[in-house]
Design a protein around this motif. Structure first.
Motif, PDB file in Angstrom:
ATOM      1  N   UNK A 230       0.829  -1.345  -0.188  1.00 36.07           N
ATOM      2  CA  UNK A 230       0.068  -0.086   0.033  1.00 36.07           C
ATOM      3  C   UNK A 230       1.003   1.281  -0.127  1.00 36.07           C
ATOM      4  N   UNK A 231       2.067   1.125  -0.121  1.00 36.44           N
ATOM      5  CA  UNK A 231       3.076   2.453   0.137  1.00 36.44           C
ATOM      6  C   UNK A 231       2.659   3.148  -1.129  1.00 36.44           C
ATOM      7  N   UNK A 232       2.741   4.518  -1.062  1.00 39.49           N
ATOM      8  CA  UNK A 232       2.372   5.419  -2.179  1.00 39.49           C
ATOM      9  C   UNK A 232       3.969   6.035  -2.546  1.00 39.49           C
ATOM     10  N   UNK A 233       5.116   5.606  -2.056  1.00 38.52           N
ATOM     11  CA  UNK A 233       6.301   6.220  -2.220  1.00 38.52           C
ATOM     12  C   UNK A 233       7.382   5.202  -2.760  1.00 38.52           C
ATOM     13  N   UNK A 234       6.698   4.036  -3.235  1.00 33.96           N
ATOM     14  CA  UNK A 234       7.657   3.052  -3.787  1.00 33.96           C
ATOM     15  C   UNK A 234       6.791   2.269  -5.053  1.00 33.96           C
ATOM     16  N   UNK A 235       7.576   1.431  -5.760  1.00 32.80           N
ATOM     17  CA  UNK A 235       6.855   0.941  -7.031  1.00 32.80           C
ATOM     18  C   UNK A 235       6.669  -0.481  -6.571  1.00 32.80           C
ATOM     19  N   UNK A 236       5.528  -1.160  -7.145  1.00 40.28           N
ATOM     20  CA  UNK A 236       5.300  -2.396  -7.130  1.00 40.28           C
ATOM     21  C   UNK A 236       4.239  -2.736  -8.209  1.00 40.28           C
ATOM     22  N   UNK A 237       5.085  -3.751  -9.087  1.00 40.56           N
ATOM     23  CA  UNK A 237       4.447  -4.129 -10.440  1.00 40.56           C
ATOM     24  C   UNK A 237       4.058  -5.670 -10.528  1.00 40.56           C
ATOM     25  N   UNK A 238       3.272  -5.961 -11.371  1.00 37.93           N
ATOM     26  CA  UNK A 238       3.116  -7.254 -11.704  1.00 37.93           C
ATOM     27  C   UNK A 238       3.317  -7.585 -13.316  1.00 37.93           C
ATOM     28  N   UNK A 239       3.989  -8.390 -13.704  1.00 35.78           N
ATOM     29  CA  UNK A 239       4.014  -9.126 -14.866  1.00 35.78           C
ATOM     30  C   UNK A 239       3.598 -10.516 -15.199  1.00 35.78           C
ATOM     31  N   UNK A 240       2.727 -10.834 -16.047  1.00 31.62           N
ATOM     32  CA  UNK A 240       2.300 -12.419 -16.282  1.00 31.62           C
ATOM     33  C   UNK A 240       2.867 -12.948 -17.532  1.00 31.62           C
ATOM     34  N   UNK A 241       3.257 -14.072 -17.564  1.00 30.90           N
ATOM     35  CA  UNK A 241       3.742 -14.796 -18.637  1.00 30.90           C
ATOM     36  C   UNK A 241       2.667 -15.783 -19.313  1.00 30.90           C
ATOM     37  N   UNK A 242       2.327 -16.077 -20.273  1.00 36.48           N
ATOM     38  CA  UNK A 242       1.511 -16.861 -20.784  1.00 36.48           C
ATOM     39  C   UNK A 242       2.039 -18.224 -21.005  1.00 36.48           C
ATOM     40  N   UNK A 243       1.466 -19.429 -20.601  1.00 38.06           N
ATOM     41  CA  UNK A 243       1.769 -20.825 -21.021  1.00 38.06           C
ATOM     42  C   UNK A 243       3.232 -21.118 -20.006  1.00 38.06           C
ATOM     43  N   UNK A 244       3.622 -20.459 -19.011  1.00 41.78           N
ATOM     44  CA  UNK A 244       4.748 -20.569 -18.193  1.00 41.78           C
ATOM     45  C   UNK A 244       4.386 -21.390 -16.969  1.00 41.78           C
ATOM     46  N   UNK A 245       5.165 -22.405 -16.491  1.00 39.57           N
ATOM     47  CA  UNK A 245       4.979 -23.001 -15.148  1.00 39.57           C
ATOM     48  C   UNK A 245       5.726 -22.664 -13.949  1.00 39.57           C
ATOM     49  N   UNK A 246       5.857 -23.284 -12.866  1.00 45.50           N
ATOM     50  CA  UNK A 246       6.589 -22.961 -11.812  1.00 45.50           C
ATOM     51  C   UNK A 246       7.891 -22.686 -11.900  1.00 45.50           C
ATOM     52  N   UNK A 247       8.326 -23.711 -12.567  1.00 43.98           N
ATOM     53  CA  UNK A 247      10.003 -23.702 -12.658  1.00 43.98           C
ATOM     54  C   UNK A 247      10.443 -22.933 -13.704  1.00 43.98           C
ATOM     55  N   UNK A 248      10.102 -21.542 -13.703  1.00 44.72           N
ATOM     56  CA  UNK A 248      10.438 -20.444 -14.540  1.00 44.72           C
ATOM     57  C   UNK A 248      11.830 -20.266 -15.031  1.00 44.72           C
ATOM     58  N   UNK A 249      12.851 -20.321 -13.938  1.00 38.67           N
ATOM     59  CA  UNK A 249      14.282 -20.416 -14.255  1.00 38.67           C
ATOM     60  C   UNK A 249      14.738 -21.166 -15.373  1.00 38.67           C
ATOM     61  N   UNK A 250      13.986 -22.359 -15.677  1.00 34.02           N
ATOM     62  CA  UNK A 250      14.353 -23.311 -16.583  1.00 34.02           C
ATOM     63  C   UNK A 250      13.417 -23.652 -17.760  1.00 34.02           C
ATOM     64  N   UNK A 251      12.246 -22.897 -17.720  1.00 35.09           N
ATOM     65  CA  UNK A 251      11.073 -23.013 -18.732  1.00 35.09           C
ATOM     66  C   UNK A 251      11.521 -22.481 -19.944  1.00 35.09           C
ATOM     67  N   UNK A 252      11.034 -22.849 -20.976  1.00 31.02           N
ATOM     68  CA  UNK A 252      11.224 -22.587 -22.302  1.00 31.02           C
ATOM     69  C   UNK A 252      11.041 -21.064 -22.517  1.00 31.02           C
ATOM     70  N   UNK A 253      11.890 -20.001 -23.075  1.00 31.94           N
ATOM     71  CA  UNK A 253      11.700 -18.789 -22.852  1.00 31.94           C
ATOM     72  C   UNK A 253      12.300 -17.827 -21.778  1.00 31.94           C
ATOM     73  N   UNK A 254      12.937 -18.762 -20.966  1.00 31.21           N
ATOM     74  CA  UNK A 254      13.575 -18.309 -19.813  1.00 31.21           C
ATOM     75  C   UNK A 254      14.566 -16.988 -20.024  1.00 31.21           C
ATOM     76  N   UNK A 255      15.083 -16.903 -21.334  1.00 32.73           N
ATOM     77  CA  UNK A 255      15.976 -16.001 -21.456  1.00 32.73           C
ATOM     78  C   UNK A 255      15.133 -14.631 -21.642  1.00 32.73           C
ATOM     79  N   UNK A 256      14.129 -14.564 -22.182  1.00 32.45           N
ATOM     80  CA  UNK A 256      13.249 -13.402 -22.302  1.00 32.45           C
ATOM     81  C   UNK A 256      12.979 -13.119 -20.995  1.00 32.45           C
ATOM     82  N   UNK A 257      12.613 -13.700 -20.074  1.00 36.69           N
ATOM     83  CA  UNK A 257      12.146 -13.281 -18.626  1.00 36.69           C
ATOM     84  C   UNK A 257      13.513 -12.691 -17.960  1.00 36.69           C
ATOM     85  N   UNK A 258      14.568 -13.570 -18.034  1.00 35.42           N
ATOM     86  CA  UNK A 258      15.572 -13.091 -17.489  1.00 35.42           C
ATOM     87  C   UNK A 258      16.093 -11.667 -17.875  1.00 35.42           C
ATOM     88  N   UNK A 259      15.929 -11.364 -19.110  1.00 32.88           N
ATOM     89  CA  UNK A 259      16.447  -9.976 -19.728  1.00 32.88           C
ATOM     90  C   UNK A 259      15.516  -9.058 -19.242  1.00 32.88           C
TER      91      UNK A 259
END
Length: 288
Positions: A230-259
């Motif tokens: 609820x802070x009004x002085x810092x940033x909180x955002x959410x980004x959602x990627x389609x077709x991605x499972x829990x193991x994001x660090x090894x999921x296909x397309x992880x390079x795009x997420x890492x970058x």
């Protein structure tokens, strides 16, 4: 918040439960190739290889949330400047705690476990954690998923052959005590180990990343967790990627997420936060 002219040169990668720092191996190589110092610390007792931890899971049984947080904070205190902190799963919750405690120039939580006070419990999450929570005696044990349960929780979008290879390379037992205590955190009086101050104005910027096909920490958990800030002085955002499972660090397309998350962290870590966000929208949400 970091100085506007100070660009982080260090990235700290915090692993989750059921895996070790080995799960970050591709991200470590990618970020190091870009000139960053990359640290992927293990939980206390997890400094051994996956195979050794499976053979002797006693370090998992002894694990506690305060011990993990204290260990990570000790590492961060030894750095010359605030790093970018990126955590996966339980590591996402620890990333939130570390930011709340004043560490980090920016933080990213990938398919994060929730911090205290987030009540969303999707059915898929119940199914994913049921093998541990169904038996009260598991509170005192280290529990290793069989392949079927691990695949449902971590690699449900992968071809079976690849999922099995990742299971053999990454999977380790989980602390039944920590999982049970986390499940009961919202029912236990007082602040528990995963409590954070959702009104902390001095917290570094935080990005939640949700995989739309994550069974154990579904997008609902990420959006709800982010909305608690609820802070009004810092940033909180959410980004959602389609077709991605829990193991994001090894999921296909992880390079795009890492970058993407690195660019986001660098951009916000070196940019002064907005003084006042849009009315009635303390949490800015974006979808990819």
């Amino acid at each position: 918040m970091t100085d506007a002219h100070q660009t982080p040169d260090t990235i700290v990668l915090v692993h989750g439960f059921w895996v070790t720092p080995r799960s970050w191996e591709q991200w470590v190589a990618r970020y190091e190739a870009q000139g960053f110092r990359v640290i992927a610390p293990a939980y206390p007792g997890f400094e051994v290889e996956v195979e050794s931890l499976n053979a002797d899971p006693s370090p998992v049984e002894a694990l506690t949330v305060p011990a993990i947080v204290e260990h990570l904070e000790e590492i961060l205190r030894g750095l010359s400047s605030p790093p970018i902190i990126i955590g996966h799963s339980a590591g996402g919750a620890f990333t939130q705690i570390l930011l709340d405690h004043g560490f980090g120039a920016a933080g990213v939580a990938l398919n994060s476990a929730p911090t205290e006070g987030v009540p969303v419990i999707p059915l898929s999450q119940v199914r994913a954690t049921f093998p541990v929570l169904k038996n009260p005696a598991n509170r005192h044990r280290a529990i290793r998923y069989d392949f079927a349960h691990w695949n449902y929780a971590f690699t449900n979008t992968f071809p079976e052959e690849q999922a099995r290879a990742l299971y053999e390379r990454y999977a380790v037992p989980v602390s039944g005590r920590i999982l049970v205590e986390s499940a009961l955190a919202n029912l236990t009086p007082g602040h528990q180990g995963t409590w954070v101050d959702y009104h902390n104005d001095r917290r570094a910027p935080l990005l939640f990343v949700a995989g739309s096909c994550d069974n154990i920490m579904p997008p609902k958990v990420q959006w709800s967790n982010a909305a608690h800030y609820k802070s009004e002085k810092t940033i909180t955002e959410v980004v959602e990627y389609g077709s991605k499972p829990h193991l994001l660090p090894a999921a296909p397309g992880w390079e795009e997420i890492a970058d993407y998350v690195l660019a986001w962290a660098l951009r916000h870590a070196t940019t002064p936060p907005p003084i006042v966000p849009a009315p009635d929208a303390p949490t800015e949400a974006i979808t990819v």
